[in-house]
Design an enzyme around this catalytic site. Structure first.
Site, PDB file in Angstrom:
ATOM      1  N   SER A 585      27.404  21.285 -37.994  1.00 22.56           N
ATOM      2  CA  SER A 585      27.406  20.514 -39.247  1.00 22.56           C
ATOM      3  C   SER A 585      26.338  21.066 -40.167  1.00 22.56           C
ATOM      4  O   SER A 585      25.322  21.602 -39.699  1.00 22.56           O
ATOM      5  CB  SER A 585      27.123  19.037 -38.977  1.00 22.56           C
ATOM      6  OG  SER A 585      26.911  18.325 -40.194  1.00 22.56           O
ATOM      7  N   TYR A 598      22.103  11.546 -35.621  1.00 17.15           N
ATOM      8  CA  TYR A 598      23.176  12.533 -35.774  1.00 17.15           C
ATOM      9  C   TYR A 598      22.604  13.899 -36.150  1.00 17.15           C
ATOM     10  O   TYR A 598      22.944  14.928 -35.549  1.00 17.15           O
ATOM     11  CB  TYR A 598      24.154  12.045 -36.837  1.00 17.15           C
ATOM     12  CG  TYR A 598      25.336  12.978 -37.076  1.00 17.15           C
ATOM     13  CD1 TYR A 598      26.396  13.032 -36.193  1.00 17.15           C
ATOM     14  CD2 TYR A 598      25.374  13.779 -38.220  1.00 17.15           C
ATOM     15  CE1 TYR A 598      27.477  13.871 -36.429  1.00 17.15           C
ATOM     16  CE2 TYR A 598      26.451  14.628 -38.462  1.00 17.15           C
ATOM     17  CZ  TYR A 598      27.499  14.668 -37.559  1.00 17.15           C
ATOM     18  OH  TYR A 598      28.565  15.505 -37.793  1.00 17.15           O
TER      19      TYR A 598
END
Length: 708
Positions: A585, A598
């Site tokens: 990501s 996250y």
């Protein structure tokens, strides 16, 4: 014979004729030919995949004169009876085919006749005529079936097959000794009909069966009745004078142990079989394989090779039988490879010797000398080929050969095709020309990819892209319904031989091991691992619970580690290198609000990828990263409140998220799952084979995430 009688008469073949369907086609003989062909091809006891051919002769107007002429419609080169369509037929003038007899110069000039078939074509949209064209043309019957039933070939490959044929069929079926298919064989068959008035069929020695009729239905029934009679005869003789295959020499392992052993072994076998060209594998422990592989006669029969040309063109003339006991310890891959390497070298030397003994001055160069069929007594049979379908079909063909040996040994003595005859088929210049016309392989042909999160938006898009580019794909995910839907979708789109699936929680090492077992047994191993499984939780630091933090670390970090670890284990067994691509990501590089758990996990994924790349380079295993951002459409990651959390962090509504994410990029573009799939393909498609430890950002251009 009416339908009810036919349906109850046959025991060893399937009567599938539907009178209602046939009546709807009664004014179209070509349509009836296709219907009959599809029925015959639907029963693998009648013919092999892509084997056999059928024909009909019909009066049709000549497009130049308008006068009716006799036209033969026959299955063209390639194709499969079970799926045959009109586009797979060749249509030729019958009188012109007969006129070629005046041009025929004898057996030494057989191949030159094939090009002349093109001058006999009636329908210019025809499929290319096959080498079997004259076999149908020279028989004076309206409807003809040529099949390769195991029961018939068992007789055809028996030492006294001609005598058995005469006695079994009471002179109603003629015998034509083995001869390579071609123009002269057509002449021999024509003569057999002339010399034997009233016969209903011909058995070709070591080859197959020709049957016929005045109508499509009569030909169909004649074919079934002939094969039924042969099947019944074999059945009565099994075990009559001696145990099948001489009885069992060893016992099979229990079913679960067979699969476990096959899964453990197949990556090593794949690596050995891929010494010249990378191969895809297939495994079966079919009871017919086990009866044969465990038998006293295995050592006698396996070296004899197959008899029917259709068989050995797919399987090579003979298999490799492993000198390994079922109970052997194969847990040490390096030791196993050392044990097997000598056996593979001996096989390659034998195959090369076969080539050198049999070659002609104009023979094509020797082909890959590795085995196609590998038999492990007590465990099962492996097959290896350029793709899954070819490997599976090769396995099916060798089972046909086993059936033939079983039948021939029950009634007489099995005879393989003489080595020179086998070579002349395998290295036939016409076969070589056919191979040269095969379409170029796709970039990922011969590769196997396992994708976690495979039923989600990004994961499924990656699987779809890799499959489109030729890979076999194994999609794993924890959502059983979703993964089943993905399997159905891929089967419909790519066929039965492209995709496999497994239900996996990536935090479970046992579940991961089972997923790779699925990949091994389905395709032979793994070349590409894509870690795409994930979830996301968007909360401020003080609202993030320990459970939130732990599940993100377990799924994203531990999951990536466990999956990669298991994939590397198999890649090292194969010794073919490989690719690991981790879908991370842009949050691994960018510090954003409400994202601590996250973002931390994503950063760990990114650095783990670098560490893996540094360690696995000597194994030629490349490890690279794709960093997506905000793939909203179809992505599972936006479920469970993530979208709401991100919208709250940015002070906007959920509906505004797509436009918000697009506008914050320098390209001002919405990001799609397909964009991530393209990035993965860039890594594994062959252009970046010397790239490892790299990051590709597919985020539309977020300056804060630029790698520096």
């Amino acid at each position: 014979m009416d339908n009810a009688t036919a349906t109850t008469t046959f025991k060893y073949v399937s009567y599938l004729w539907d009178e209602q369907v046939a009546n709807s086609l009664k004014d179209d003989e070509v349509a009836l030919l296709i219907y009959r062909s599809n029925l015959l091809g639907a029963d693998l006891r009648l013919t092999n995949y892509a084997g056999g051919n059928t024909s009909c002769k019909v009066d049709m107007p000549d497009p130049l004169t308008g006068q009716d002429v006799e036209v033969m419609w026959v299955k063209g080169s390639g194709g499969d009876l079970g799926t045959l369509k009109k586009s797979g037929l060749a249509a030729l003038y019958v009188d012109k085919l007969h006129s070629l007899k005046n041009r025929y110069r004898g057996l030494a000039y057989e191949d030159e006749m094939v090009a002349l078939f093109n001058h006999c074509i009636y329908d210019l949209d025809s499929k290319a005529p096959s080498i079997d064209t004259p076999l149908h043309a020279f028989l004076p019957f309206k409807h003809i079936d040529h099949l390769h039933p195991d029961a018939i070939i068992a007789i055809a490959a028996a030492k006294n097959g001609e005598q058995i044929t005469r006695e079994l069929f009471g002179g109603k079926v003629a015998w034509v000794p083995w001869q390579r298919p071609g123009f002269d064989l057509g002449l021999q068959m024509e003569k057999a009909v002339q010399d034997n008035p009233g016969i209903t069929g011909i058995i070709l020695g070591s080859h197959g069966l020709f049957t016929w009729g005045d109508t499509a239905y009569e030909s169909y029934i004649n074919t079934l009745e002939t094969i039924e009679k042969a099947s019944e005869y074999l059945q009565k003789n099994y075990g009559k004078t001696r145990a099948v295959f001489g009885g069992a020499r060893i016992q099979s392992l229990p079913a679960a142990e067979r699969l476990a052993k096959a899964s453990e072994m197949i990556p090593v076998l794949r690596g050995l079989c891929s010494s010249q060209n990378r191969m895809i594998g297939h495994f079966t422990d079919d009871e017919r394989v086990l009866e044969y592989s465990n038998s006293n006669d295995l050592a006698k029969l396996a070296p004899l090779g197959t008899s029917c040309p259709d068989h050995f063109l797919r399987t090579k003339i003979r298999p490799l039988v492993l000198d390994l006991t079922p109970e052997a310890d194969i847990s040490d891959a390096e030791n196993l490879k050392k044990q097997l390497s000598d056996q593979f070298e001996a096989y390659r030397a034998d195959y090369t010797g076969y080539y050198e003994r049999s070659k002609h001055p104009n023979s094509p160069a020797v082909r890959d000398a590795n085995p196609v069929i590998i038999i492990y007594p007590g465990v099962g049979m492996f097959s290896f080929a350029k793709d899954k379908q070819t490997a599976r079909v090769a396995s099916e063909f060798y089972i046909n050969a086993i059936n033939v040996m079983r039948g021939a040994e029950a009634i007489s003595e099995y005879q393989g095709l003489p080595e020179q005859e086998a070579f002349d088929i395998e290295y036939w210049l016409l076969e070589e020309a056919k191979l040269q016309r095969m379409p170029k392989e796709k970039p990922l042909s011969r590769k196997i990819a396992l994708i976690t999160g495979g039923s989600g938006g990004i994961g499924k898009a990656i699987a779809d892209k890799l499959a489109q580019e030729g890979a076999c794909v194994v999609m794993v995910d924890m959502r059983e319904n979703d993964i089943q839907e993905a399997q159905t979708e891929f089967n419909k789109k790519f066929g039965r031989d492209t995709a496999a699936t497994a239900v996996v929680d990536v935090t479970s090492s046992q579940a991961i091991a089972n997923a790779f077992k699925t990949a091994n047994l389905a395709f032979g191993g793994v070349d590409i691992v894509v870690n795409c499984a994930g979830l996301s939780i968007s909360k401020p630091m003080m609202d993030t619970t320990e459970a939130d933090y732990d599940i993100l670390q377990d799924v994203l970090v531990k999951g990536q580690f466990l999956v990669s670890q298991q994939g590397v284990k198999i890649m090292r067994k194969q010794q073919l290198g490989g690719d690991i691509v981790n879908i991370v990501s842009k949050n691994a590089l960018v510090s954003g609000p409400n994202n601590i758990a996250y973002g931390t996990a994503k950063a760990a994924q990114l650095h783990m990828s670098r560490l893996m790349a540094a360690e696995l380079g000597p194994d030629k295993i490349r490890v690279n990263v794709v960093n997506p951002d905000a793939v909203i459409r179809g992505s599972k990651i936006w479920e469970s409140g993530w979208a709401e959390g991100r919208a709250k962090a940015y002070g906007i509504s959920v509906a505004e998220l797509p436009a918000y994410y697009a506008k914050r990029t320098v390209l001002n573009e919405e990001l799609l799952a397909e964009d991530m799939a393209n990035a993965v393909f860039l890594y594994v498609g062959g252009l970046l084979n010397k790239s490892t430890g790299n990051v590709i950002n597919v985020d539309g251009g977020v300056p804060a995430a630029f790698v520096r």
